[in-house]
Design a protein around this motif. Structure first.
Motif, short mmCIF file in Angstrom:
data_model
loop_
_atom_site.label_atom_id
_atom_site.label_comp_id
_atom_site.label_asym_id
_atom_site.label_seq_id
_atom_site.Cartn_x
_atom_site.Cartn_y
_atom_site.Cartn_z
N THR A 28 39.79 36.83 34.80
CA THR A 28 38.83 37.66 36.47
C THR A 28 39.59 36.55 37.56
O THR A 28 39.72 35.35 37.21
CB THR A 28 37.70 36.22 35.22
OG1 THR A 28 37.61 36.31 34.52
CG2 THR A 28 35.92 36.18 36.64
N SER A 29 39.15 37.63 38.20
CA SER A 29 39.19 37.10 39.63
C SER A 29 38.39 37.19 40.62
O SER A 29 36.94 37.87 40.85
CB SER A 29 39.92 38.38 40.13
OG SER A 29 41.51 38.23 39.48
N PRO A 30 38.54 36.41 42.04
CA PRO A 30 37.29 36.84 42.45
C PRO A 30 37.23 37.47 43.69
O PRO A 30 38.25 38.12 43.88
CB PRO A 30 37.64 35.18 43.19
CG PRO A 30 39.07 34.76 43.07
CD PRO A 30 39.35 35.54 41.68
N TYR B 84 29.89 34.60 38.20
CA TYR B 84 30.24 33.35 37.73
C TYR B 84 29.97 32.50 37.37
O TYR B 84 30.58 31.75 36.68
CB TYR B 84 31.92 32.77 38.67
CG TYR B 84 31.17 32.01 39.99
CD1 TYR B 84 31.53 32.98 41.09
CD2 TYR B 84 31.31 31.01 40.09
CE1 TYR B 84 31.71 31.98 42.50
CE2 TYR B 84 31.20 30.80 41.77
CZ TYR B 84 30.96 30.83 42.84
OH TYR B 84 31.08 30.10 43.71
N ASP C 199 32.71 37.27 40.45
CA ASP C 199 33.63 37.72 40.55
C ASP C 199 33.54 39.25 38.86
O ASP C 199 32.49 39.52 39.01
CB ASP C 199 34.62 36.88 39.03
CG ASP C 199 34.89 35.17 39.50
OD1 ASP C 199 34.63 35.53 40.95
OD2 ASP C 199 34.79 34.57 39.31
N PHE D 211 38.97 30.75 61.84
CA PHE D 211 39.17 32.05 60.19
C PHE D 211 38.37 31.79 59.51
O PHE D 211 37.73 30.93 59.62
CB PHE D 211 40.66 31.28 60.50
CG PHE D 211 41.49 31.52 58.54
CD1 PHE D 211 40.72 32.61 58.14
CD2 PHE D 211 40.77 30.60 58.25
CE1 PHE D 211 41.31 33.21 56.64
CE2 PHE D 211 41.05 30.85 56.78
CZ PHE D 211 41.16 32.10 56.00
N SER D 212 37.66 32.61 58.85
CA SER D 212 36.61 31.65 57.88
C SER D 212 37.17 32.91 56.51
O SER D 212 37.77 33.72 56.64
CB SER D 212 35.77 32.21 58.27
OG SER D 212 35.33 33.81 57.94
N GLN D 213 37.50 32.07 54.96
CA GLN D 213 37.55 32.59 53.93
C GLN D 213 35.97 32.47 53.19
O GLN D 213 35.54 31.01 53.12
CB GLN D 213 38.40 32.09 53.36
CG GLN D 213 38.54 30.51 52.50
CD GLN D 213 39.61 30.40 52.29
OE1 GLN D 213 40.79 30.97 52.47
NE2 GLN D 213 39.52 29.82 51.17
N GLU D 214 35.58 33.57 52.76
CA GLU D 214 33.46 33.20 52.38
C GLU D 214 33.93 34.57 50.91
O GLU D 214 33.99 35.26 50.78
CB GLU D 214 33.04 33.97 52.95
CG GLU D 214 31.96 33.82 52.81
CD GLU D 214 31.11 34.89 53.19
OE1 GLU D 214 30.71 35.03 54.17
OE2 GLU D 214 29.31 35.39 52.37
N TYR D 215 34.00 33.10 49.76
CA TYR D 215 33.56 33.82 48.44
C TYR D 215 31.79 34.74 48.39
O TYR D 215 31.24 34.06 48.43
CB TYR D 215 34.00 33.37 47.74
CG TYR D 215 35.41 32.54 47.21
CD1 TYR D 215 36.37 33.57 46.85
CD2 TYR D 215 36.27 31.55 47.91
CE1 TYR D 215 38.00 33.47 46.64
CE2 TYR D 215 37.61 31.06 48.77
CZ TYR D 215 38.37 32.46 47.72
OH TYR D 215 39.63 32.37 47.32
#
Lengths: 447, 447
Positions: free
Chosen positions: A277-279, A235, A187, A179-183
């Protein structure tokens, strides 16, 4: 007895899947964390807009919802670039009748829930927040608004609960679950340009872009004459959300960066301060399923950035592919889910990469001379060799070519375009009508 | 008033950190999910062994625990490769007096908890399972064995709760928190070779390897004359754990793959069935800290595979670096944590990559002729140019060179070694004593 299926998440992919499974005769219960979007009062200008293209339409037509959606959608035939000097440049997306279609997320979601709800064997339940899943026993636990917990047992569970999936967060604890979550560094914030006397204030059939290198503003049309705008900024750092803290900073920024848009948004400050403001996050995981009992689809398994307009289309394509696999595998869900995840994963990874790459194209390249020259050459190749050179954007948006194949072919195309763009007189050659023989003589086109 | 610090996790890094913070005068409370390891009856043969090297010793000495640990550790001066024909090949790790040190995880953990517990201002509480953190208010919630929940407020929280960190799982929900968990294709299982009449049954001062290409067995010595063995196999496919389902399959596999080890493990079947098969995961995330209030260190922020013997050493080095930063920043924890994560992240990523790469070296390359030739050349370079060519393994294991610098220099070294290994008579040149002039004449060594 017909299989009982639980769908967790009544967003775009969840409600489309519900319609498909309803059509196929399953007993379907859909649980959604939020209130029923059909009762919510959502003004068009405040919901994100989607760009529906070929893969999306294919799945919508599969469940018979295509025509309902078409009525609420607006064709966008190309990009309209807004220069910092307020100049306009139009660049078509494809051939004359090819377009991507602007539609509000909320409006589309309402249509799809209504559509699925027409099946007697499909049932929606709102304000049910998934808090746990017993994967082996396919029991989902929901927290209701009165803080009660409800346990639902079924034969199969589909997690269509988006990039921050609760179903996936349970699977994340499984051994061997990658699993990965990458921002990304940017934003976004929704804004809007209202209609004037019921009329559009800019070209209706275009996706408007204000490309400013490190950042951008875009606008998509709505049937009521308004445009939904989205501002993408880092951001933190230079030209970032972090730097826009008061009325004068916001106004000065818009005036200097997006002068024409600034004049069309009189309520800028209000919108800027009211809207969140959303990512932007990229989600990857594998495997997507558990023992033929639970599977993730859509953003829950492959969340991408919005810059290719393919997030929804990819999720809808998941549903088309599942439909084909159900024809092949019947009720052998272990085999079906494994074939689905194994065959689909490379395409999910491919569109994730393309979407990220397209951010640079949209915010920076489309504002540059050489890039527009390159696009003209690409277009000439497409028109001259329509069978042998289909531009990557067209493959992705106007065909059902697997995304991974579009990446492979796009890489080959890049080599050809790199070569052609360096010929100084190439645009003259195209205009003179000598392009076909030039390319063929120089063996520059794949068979 | 002195700051109250909460440490979550009393493993190796947590208990070392407790000693450091205790020494520096903070009020430290350490909470651990499991029972007190000092009361548990753990036989040496059943706990994983660590390989302590220079970075580990530096941190242990910093808190004054080095000599206690040295007494329980056994020097391993090199690798002993066991061929499938039962042949033995020894390859030293470094110079004559350089070694890595085998020590049992449980034994080391007991020493470190005892050591930290000597400070009056350090307090350990076991059987406290962290179930939530209020990051902004630095309140940690623990579930106790009687199912009661305990809330602990403090000034700072350190998450030292390992690869499956509960602290990190709370931070994972933060906007802009990047995270990945990636399982490798291999699982592992502990086995053991007992002492015979109190004597070691193989060379004591070596890390034993049975390299078999796609898989391997290793063994590390314990003070009681036993060896702790670890079997690394793919979890599915050929020669995998999936394929070893009964006594005859297990025996046949060991007899054919590890014939000499097989003779030394009479209780193989019993151990194989009793001991769990565990996965290997690589953890990456960023940022590691939250507003100067909470930070992750050790495996919680950078979990790696065990093949370079650096997981614990890297976690201990985190503690050494934090100590230096505390000298510089005092109680400005926001700055301190940010400098820590920004400077340390490239090194954490570097050792993650090196560890994965070393798996191929250990299970495959060390069994190959050309690789041992390459290692001989590397050794000759080190002996001839001790200041200008320090092999990557030595930089990582026997110096405190930042891991990312070891990667950079290792890449340069690879180019030199690639060239030298292709000279057919290079080993003759080394033996003749002409190596120095040969290398210098050909300008093959960096200044």
């Amino acid at each position: 007895m017909s299989k009982q299926i639980t769908i967790i998440g009544a967003g775009l992919v969840g409600s489309l899947l519900a319609a498909l499974l309803g059509k196929r005769g399953y007993q379907v219960n859909v649980y959604e964390r939020r209130a029923d979007i059909r009762n919510a009062n959502i003004s068009a200008g405040k919901s994100i807009n989607m760009a529906c293209s070929t893969r999306g339409w294919k799945a919508l037509d599969l469940v018979g919802a295509g025509d309902k959606v078409r009525k609420a959608a607006i064709a966008m035939n190309g990009r309209m670039m807004h220069g910092i000097d307020e100049s306009l440049t139009f660049q078509p997306y494809g051939k004359e009748n090819e377009a991507i279609y602007s539609i509000s997320r909320a409006g589309l979601n309402q249509i799809l829930i209504d559509h699925a709800d027409e099946y007697e064997n499909v049932n929606f339940q709102f304000e049910h927040k998934c808090i746990d899943i017993d994967l082996d026993r396919t029991i989902a636990s929901f927290e209701l608004n009165d803080n009660e917990t409800k346990y639902v047992e079924s034969d199969l569970i589909f997690g269509t609960d988006g990039a921050f999936s609760a179903v996936r967060s349970v699977m994340q604890k499984l051994k061997h679950f990658n699993f990965s979550q990458e921002y990304i560094s940017h934003d976004y914030k929704e804004l809007s340009i209202e209609a004037k006397n019921g009329e559009f204030q800019m070209e209706k059939h275009a996706l408007h872009i204000w490309p400013r290198g490190s950042h951008m503003l875009i606008a998509l049309p709505n049937p009521d004459g308004s445009f939904t705008c989205t501002l993408f900024l880092p951001y933190e750092g230079e030209n970032s959300f972090e730097k826009l803290n008061n009325e004068s900073e916001i106004e000065a920024f818009f005036k200097s960066k997006f002068p024409d848009a600034f004049k069309l948004i009189p309520n800028l400050i209000e919108l800027f301060n009211e809207n969140p403001t959303s990512p932007l996050v990229i989600i990857k995981c594998f495997p997507w399923s558990y023992k033929g009992k639970v599977t993730l689809i859509g953003d829950a398994s492959h969340g991408i950035v919005p810059f290719y307009g393919q997030g929804m289309n990819a999720g809808f394509e998941d549903v088309s592919i599942l439909n084909e696999l159900m024809d092949q595998h019947g009720d052998n869900w272990i085999e079906l889910f494994q074939e689905f995840e194994n065959s689909r994963k490379p395409d999910a990874d491919a569109i994730a990469d393309l979407a990220l790459k397209n951010f640079i194209e949209m915010r920076d390249l489309v504002g540059q001379e050489w890039f527009l020259k390159r696009k003209k050459i690409e277009r000439a190749l497409y028109e001259t060799f329509p069978e042998r050179f289909i531009p990557q954007y067209s493959m992705v948006s106007f065909t059902n070519t697997p995304y991974s194949e579009a990446v492979r072919k796009g890489n080959q195309q890049d080599l050809i375009l790199d070569e052609l763009v360096n010929k100084e007189d190439i645009l003259d050659i195209i205009e003179r009508g000598d392009f076909k023989s030039f390319v063929e003589t120089n063996h520059m086109i794949p068979n």
